[in-house]
Structures are given as C-alpha cells and as structure tokens.
Write a protein that holds these residues in place. Structure first.
Motif, mmCIF file in Angstrom:
data_model
loop_
_atom_site.group_PDB
_atom_site.id
_atom_site.type_symbol
_atom_site.label_atom_id
_atom_site.label_comp_id
_atom_site.label_asym_id
_atom_site.label_seq_id
_atom_site.Cartn_x
_atom_site.Cartn_y
_atom_site.Cartn_z
ATOM 1 N N VAL A 475 0.655 -1.366 -0.348
ATOM 2 C CA VAL A 475 0.162 0.227 0.159
ATOM 3 C C VAL A 475 0.892 1.416 -0.094
ATOM 4 C CG1 VAL A 475 -1.572 1.647 1.759
ATOM 5 C CG2 VAL A 475 -1.995 -0.973 1.294
ATOM 6 N N HIS A 476 1.991 1.373 0.935
ATOM 7 C CA HIS A 476 3.382 2.279 0.821
ATOM 8 C C HIS A 476 3.548 2.672 -0.301
ATOM 9 C CE1 HIS A 476 5.874 5.188 2.472
ATOM 10 N NE2 HIS A 476 7.121 4.454 1.790
ATOM 11 N N CYS A 477 4.008 1.570 -0.941
ATOM 12 C CA CYS A 477 4.345 1.151 -2.342
ATOM 13 C C CYS A 477 3.869 2.009 -3.873
ATOM 14 C CB CYS A 477 5.059 0.160 -2.904
ATOM 15 S SG CYS A 477 6.361 -0.356 -1.807
ATOM 16 N N THR A 478 2.404 1.717 -3.473
ATOM 17 C CA THR A 478 1.485 1.946 -4.475
ATOM 18 C C THR A 478 1.034 3.498 -4.572
ATOM 19 O OG1 THR A 478 0.637 -0.464 -4.582
ATOM 20 C CG2 THR A 478 -0.991 1.669 -5.155
ATOM 21 N N TRP A 479 1.164 3.397 -3.270
ATOM 22 C CA TRP A 479 0.516 5.516 -3.075
ATOM 23 C C TRP A 479 1.978 6.358 -3.117
ATOM 24 C CZ3 TRP A 479 3.193 8.758 1.007
ATOM 25 C CH2 TRP A 479 2.388 9.988 1.234
ATOM 26 N N VAL A 480 2.572 6.245 -2.693
ATOM 27 C CA VAL A 480 4.250 6.896 -3.086
ATOM 28 C C VAL A 480 4.223 6.995 -4.683
ATOM 29 C CG1 VAL A 480 6.948 7.171 -2.976
ATOM 30 C CG2 VAL A 480 5.437 6.507 -0.945
ATOM 31 N N THR A 481 4.177 5.157 -4.408
ATOM 32 C CA THR A 481 4.407 5.654 -7.142
ATOM 33 C C THR A 481 3.817 6.468 -7.399
ATOM 34 O OG1 THR A 481 5.570 3.885 -6.527
ATOM 35 C CG2 THR A 481 4.957 4.638 -8.384
ATOM 36 N N SER A 482 2.188 6.563 -7.069
ATOM 37 C CA SER A 482 1.056 7.265 -7.353
ATOM 38 C C SER A 482 1.560 8.445 -7.469
ATOM 39 C CB SER A 482 -0.233 6.365 -7.099
ATOM 40 O OG SER A 482 -1.408 7.481 -7.497
ATOM 41 N N SER A 483 1.369 8.846 -6.014
ATOM 42 C CA SER A 483 1.655 10.654 -5.843
ATOM 43 C C SER A 483 3.115 11.567 -5.510
ATOM 44 C CB SER A 483 1.062 10.979 -3.994
ATOM 45 O OG SER A 483 1.996 9.588 -3.104
ATOM 46 N N ALA A 484 3.536 10.216 -6.292
ATOM 47 C CA ALA A 484 4.639 11.142 -5.752
ATOM 48 C C ALA A 484 6.468 10.865 -6.961
ATOM 49 C CB ALA A 484 5.650 11.053 -4.446
ATOM 50 N N TYR A 485 5.196 9.966 -7.640
ATOM 51 C CA TYR A 485 6.686 9.827 -9.172
ATOM 52 C C TYR A 485 6.051 9.655 -10.056
ATOM 53 C CZ TYR A 485 10.161 9.503 -5.191
ATOM 54 O OH TYR A 485 10.975 9.595 -4.081
ATOM 55 N N SER A 486 4.890 9.688 -10.292
ATOM 56 C CA SER A 486 3.951 9.497 -11.293
ATOM 57 C C SER A 486 3.625 10.519 -11.449
ATOM 58 C CB SER A 486 2.879 8.338 -11.392
ATOM 59 O OG SER A 486 3.468 6.935 -11.113
ATOM 60 N N SER A 487 3.941 12.243 -12.144
ATOM 61 C CA SER A 487 3.597 12.692 -12.353
ATOM 62 C C SER A 487 4.420 13.782 -13.408
ATOM 63 C CB SER A 487 3.207 14.414 -11.483
ATOM 64 O OG SER A 487 2.438 13.464 -10.195
ATOM 65 N N PRO A 488 4.315 13.836 -14.450
ATOM 66 C CA PRO A 488 5.571 14.299 -15.732
ATOM 67 C C PRO A 488 5.373 15.820 -14.837
ATOM 68 C CG PRO A 488 3.188 14.056 -17.093
ATOM 69 C CD PRO A 488 3.524 13.902 -15.128
#
Length: 733
Positions: A475-488
C-alpha cells in the motif's frame, strides 16, 4: 507468500519440476507487477517523456533512428549552447539510445511497428522487470533459502527508491543502468565463487555495457577492487579470485575505453586508479603465493614484507608523480562533493543547485524504502554471521551505498537494490525459522498434541503479522508511486475545492507557442533547467541546457538575469538572443519557479564575476530574501524580477498584488521593461516569454534612433567619434 514456502516441501523429480515452475510463475508475476506499478503516469496523463534530461535523450534517440548509428556517433548539434554548439557523440553515454534503437529495429524486423516515443516511454518499466530477475539471481548467490531471492525480487520491483527513476516516461540513463548494475554484481559474485574465465568475461561484458549507459559505472569500478582488496586482507586470496579479477579488469577496461566519452580515463583518471592498483597488487600476491612453495617459511616471510613495502611505496610515489605531471587527472569536484557535503556549495555551486545532489533527509529513507529500513540491518547481520566471500561483498556494498545515499539524494538508487537483497535474506530467514520448524515435545500424546497446537499457533501469528507488514508495504509503495513519482514535470495536476482534478499544461502550451510562432532559428535564453525541454518540444536553439559542461556560459546567463537592463541587453545582443523565457509561479503557487532558483543564478554568476555580481546585494539589511516593498534595489532592478512581475499587478484590478509562493504583498505598480516586450504568457502565468527589442547602441527603439539621426545631421567630428567608440564598446561587451 504461501507460494514462496511451498518449494521446500516438494521432493523428488516431480517436486523439482514443480519448484522450477513455481519460481518461473512467481518471477513472471513479480515482473508484471513491477511494470504495472510504473504505468500510473501513462494512465493518468498520456504517453509523454518526463523531467528534463530525458528530453535530450529522446531527441538523440530520434536522431539515431532517423540518421543511423555513424551519423549519431559524429553528430555535432549546432542548436544547443549557442553559439558554441555541442559535439554530442563524444559527450554522452550512448547505451540508452542504442538500446532503444535496437529495440525499435527489432520490432520493425518482427513486423511490429511501434513509434520510437512509446519505446522510450516504456523502456524503464520494461527494464524494471529485468532488474527484479537480476536481484533474484544475486540474492540466490548470497542465500541458500529458496524464498530469499523471490522476496528480494518482489521488493525491488515495487520499492519507491527505484521506481523514482524508472516510471513510464522517465527516459534517463538509470532506466537501464540499475539493471546493469545489479546484473554485473551478480556475475562478479558468481565469477568469484566459480573461478571461471567465462563468468569473469561476462562480468566485463556487462560492465562495458554499464559504462556505455551511465556515469555511475564508477561505483562498480571501485566496489569490485575494494571487495578484492578486503578478501586479500582477510587471507582469502585464491586462484578463483585471481582469475575473476584479472579477467574482469583486462577485458572490462578495454571495453570501457571504446566509449568516446570515457576514452583513456580508466588509465588516466584518479577515479579509476583503485582498480589499476588492485590489479597490480593481485599480480604481486599471485607471485608471492608461487614463491611460497619454493622457499622456506622464514625467508618467505621476509620476502613478503619486503615485496609489500616496495609495491606500496612505488605505487604511491608513481601516483603522486604522475598526478603532479598531469598524466593522471586529479579527483573531480563531484568526487569531493561526495565526501564533503559543503564542498560543492562553496566551490561548484552549479552542482549544489541541483535538488537531487542535496544530502538526504532521514524521512526520505522511510519514504523510499518503507519497512525495508528495519529489515536491512538484520540482513547485513546475517551475512556477518557466515561471512563467505559473497557475504563480504554484500557487507561492503551495504556500507558504501548507505553512506553515499546519505550524502546525495540521487544515490538512493544504488542503495535500494542491496537493501532489497538484505531484506529478502532477513525475512526469508525469519519465515523459514517459523514455518519450517518441527514441533518438539516430551513423550506422551498430550505433550505432542500441545506442542503441535503451540507450533501451529506460532506459525499463524507470525505469518499473519508478516503478511500484514507486506500488505502495508505494498500500500505504501503504491501510494508513493502514484502520488509522488508519476507526475511528469511538464504536466502539473492539482485538486479543485470540489475535489476534481485540474490539469495545468502551461509548459507544453508555451513550448508549442514557440514552435509555431517563432522562426526556426530563433535563439531562446532561459535558465539551464529548461534547455533540454525547449530543444525537444519547441525545437529551438538554446544558450544553455542541462548538460552544464560550460560553467562560464551558464554564469553569463545568470549575470544577464541578475543584472540591470543596461547590463543585460548587451549580453543578449552579443549572444543573438531573440526570446527570453522565465518560469513564474506567484499566481498559482507553483514553488519551482525561477524566483526561488534565482539565488543559484546569482551565486554561479558571482563565481565568474565576483566584482560585478554579489549575492549579498539581493538580501536586505536583516539578511532576508524579499520580493515585496522591502526588496533591495538590486533585486527590484534585476531582469529576472522585472520579467517575473511585469504587468502582474493588472490581474488584481487596483488591489494589492500577492505572490502566493513567497506569501508577499507586492507594490501596486509593477516594474517596467524597456529592452524587452512581453510576447507570450501561459494560461496560469507559469511560463512567460519576452521578445528582445531591436534597439540601437544607446538603448532607444529603432524608429526613435532614425528620427534622432535625421534631426542631428550636423554633428561635430568629435561627437561622431565618441558615438563610434560607444557603439564598439557596446558591441564588444
């Protein structure tokens, strides 16, 4: 998790076949999860290149695909670093572009045509699956547990510390380099264990591939020699170690020297001298081991001591003399900045100005690694308990990577793989201890039944607790990836008060305007952060870009931005600048704008022109960096300040203008520009583009200059002479 521990229970030929099938299925599932977890940006936005450096890589890849390899190798890019240009083929690591080009042509050969842009966007997620496989192989060489490798592969597949540079669209060198890093280390450990020339040659082959892909190859160049040196000090020299290291060094250095950007650095740069020194040392050790069998022990000990003293003395003296003579290049500033966190800020501000070169804050470790932070030390401790050759490698890698990750945020990339390996070893040991233990009890049915119930209860509790931790980690990895590292970086997203998403597309809007409304040869000046994006999306020549190879040229841009118009305008004209681009976030609250970066422009310019640009002039008497009524005259008169706040007060219809980023109330009357005119401002005022006016040498518009000339035809000879001198001085500024 249950599948991971079925393997040890399977026996016989059928059991072995089932184990292999389970491993393949689990690894394929992990690879699929690694790829899927990196596709948020494509799903939410579109298939687009992210950040800054990837835009140059994409542009270079298109040149490679369209014009061929040899044209790419000899490519001189005259549309960057105007008027200097860039010898592109000899100033980059071509591995990323060549890999994408090979995939492109392979798909074409298989009649599966795919646009090169989509290949570049999806390259990093695809290689993340290979990284999971490489991590599995490396962990299997470290731990005999069948589940350790699978756990490590699962961890590295979704760990944010690796995802941060491998999401879809992150077309940077690290997209393939982390796989090559881990796989090279696997081949090295395998070579040391087996002592085979074949494994040593494979290590050298993938090391050469790594050199072509990323400057971080220096980490491998120094870690493998350090591992060899520690094994020699521990008395673990063997023919296996000699064969592995000698093969790797001889073939690997030859392979790395085929890259023009590297050239003769392996034998002329201090960063590579440890590998050369250990190569010489291991030859001495091999010779001493041969002599050991030929002479008595007492004489051998004397010979050994004398040989080591002579070797180290001659090596140190040769290193000093060659460095003083200029044959061996001294340590680079980037190297010093790894050992002294304050070095770059004082001596190389352009390095310190990059956010990913800053020291890592403690919360970042928990943010990027999750609960692996707790398992990591346990795994290293378990390696200490056995301390075989491969365990020594894990311990050395862990210590060095932990230190460097603390010094520089970007190097969290090199730490994440070994954290996943150690965490996989620790968690596997914990699970094996509980799930595979046999209940023991004294004789008697009641005791056996009680022991069985107690064992089952312990297994259930342990499994449930670990399963809960793993679920939270996912859950933590999915949230971090989605919110912090997936915005160009070129497409911003925010939330409206009603919860709906607002897409802010000012960057592409501005770059598209440049592409459609300016001549193809129009020169664009901006801070170096945006050079690659302007070249990739707007297709216009730029003065500086993210390569940052010429500090003086960047300092010139910094001086123009931080000076008065009377000083800036001759610089713009001298460099044929047609448009100036600035990023301003005061209206929207976008904190990554140029005003927040402005002090770095001042510091870099001050490093070249300390008498003309002074950082202290931009601070108030109380040492505050202000943009409101209390801003210093130097700040208010700078070109950057004027371009950022020009006409900004008109948005507030006579009210008090407010800068939402800096929380400052601005003067009711905004600054006026005389040498530039506003050409374009994006919808949310994030990008502002100004056209450089065509003025004469004394700062007047062309029409007024003509009228002035007509009204003053009867000039004295002395007046005309003074005017000619003024023009010459202005043109040579």
């Amino acid at each position: 998790m249950a599948l991971l521990h079925i393997e040890p229970l399977l026996t016989g030929q059928t059991g072995r076949s089932t184990r292999w099938l389970l491993r393949v299925v689990i690894l394929c599932t992990i690879a699929a999860a690694a790829v899927a977890s990196r596709l948020f940006s494509v799903i939410r936005f579109e298939s687009i290149i992210h950040e800054f450096d990837p835009w140059f890589n994409f542009r270079a890849t298109k040149h490679l695909v369209e014009h061929g390899f040899y044209s790419f190798w000899d490519w001189f890019d005259d549309r960057t670093w105007h008027p200097l240009g860039r010898v592109t083929g000899g100033t980059l690591y071509p591995g990323l572009m060549v890999t994408s080009g090979v995939i492109y042509h392979l798909l074409r050969f298989l009649t599966l045509p795919m646009d090169i842009r989509n290949i570049c966007v999806l390259l990093a997620p695809g290689f993340s699956g290979l990284t999971a496989l490489a991590t599995y192989l490396l962990t299997c060489e470290v731990s005999p547990s069948p589940s350790a490798g699978l756990l490590a592969a699962a961890f590295v597949g979704i760990a944010p510390g690796y995802i941060s540079r491998s999401v879809a669209g992150s077309y940077d060198n690290e997209a393939i380099a982390i796989f090559l890093l881990v796989f090279t280390f696997f081949l090295w450990v395998k070579a040391v264990k087996v002592g085979s020339i074949m494994w040593g040659a494979l290590t050298a082959l993938f090391y050469g591939y790594m050199v072509s892909a990323w400057g971080g190859y220096v980490f491998i160049t120094n870690l493998i020699p350090l591992h060899t040196f520690v094994l020699i000090l521990m008395g673990r020299y063997s023919s296996r170690l000699y064969i592995s290291y000698t093969t790797w060094y001889a073939l690997g250095m030859l392979a790395s020297m085929q890259i023009p950007f590297v050239g003769f650095l392996p034998v002329r740069n201090s960063d590579h001298m440890s590998a050369l020194g250990i190569f010489g040392l291991i030859q001495v050790v091999a010779f001493v081991e041969y002599i050991r069998a030929q002479i008595p022990g007492k004489q051998f000990q004397t010979l050994l001591n004398v040989s080591l003293i002579i070797f180290f003395s001659v090596s140190f003296l040769a290193l000093v003399l060659l460095t003083m003579a200029g044959v061996i290049a001294p340590w680079t500033g980037r190297f010093y900045s790894l050992w002294d966190t304050g070095y770059a800020k004082v001596h190389i501000p352009i390095i310190a100005s990059v956010s990913e070169h800053q020291p890592t804050a403690w919360p970042a470790f928990f943010f990027d690694l999750g609960f692996l932070v707790w398992l990591f030390p346990a795994g290293v401790y378990l390696c200490f308990r056995e301390l075989r050759d491969e365990h020594v490698f894990v311990v050395i890698y862990s210590v060095l990577a932990s230190y460097f990750a603390g010094v520089m945020v970007r190097l969290m990339l090199t730490l994440t793989p070994i954290v996943c390996v150690a965490a996989g070893v620790a968690l596997s040991q914990l699970l094996d201890s509980f799930l595979l233990m046999k209940p023991t009890a004294a004789k008697g049915s009641k005791d056996k039944e009680s022991a069985f119930i107690h064992s089952a209860f312990s297994r259930t509790c342990t499994t449930s607790l670990i399963a809960g931790y793993l679920l939270l980690f996912v859950v933590h990895c999915t949230w971090v990836t989605s919110s912090a590292y997936s915005s160009p970086s070129v497409v911003l997203a925010s939330r409206m008060p009603d919860g709906s998403q607002l897409i802010i597309d000012d960057y592409r809007e501005a770059y598209y305007w440049l592409r459609q409304n300016t001549p193809r040869n129009a020169k664009i000046m901006s801070w170096w952060d945006y050079g690659y994006q302007i070249g990739g999306m707007a297709d216009r020549p730029t003065l500086v870009d993210n390569n940052t190879w010429n500090n003086t040229h960047i300092a010139t841009v910094g001086k123009a931005m931080s000076s008065r118009e009377e000083v800036s305008y001759p610089i713009l004209r001298q460099h044929d600048v047609d448009y100036v681009l600035v990023v301003f976030g005061g209206l929207l609250g976008y904190s990554g704008d140029d005003i927040n970066k402005f002090l770095w422009m001042v510091r870099i310019a001050e490093g070249v022109w300390p008498d003309e640009v002074k950082e202290r002039d931009f601070f108030t008497m109380r040492g505050e960096y202000r943009v409101d009524n209390e801003a210093t005259p130097t700040m208010r008169n700078s070109l950057m300040y004027k371009m950022s706040y020009h006409n900004y007060h008109r948005l507030f219809q006579g009210g008090q203008p407010v800068d939402r980023v800096r929380g400052a109330q601005l003067p009711t009357e905004g600054p006026q520009l005389t040498t530039l005119e506003e050409a374009f401002t994006s919808e949310n005022w994030i990008i502002r583009i100004y056209k450089v006016k065509d003025l004469d040498n004394v700062g007047r518009s062309h029409n007024s200059a003509v009228a002035f000339e007509k009204g003053h035809k009867k000039k004295t000879r002395g007046a005309r002479r003074r005017e000619r001198i003024l023009r010459v001085e202005s043109s040579n500024y």
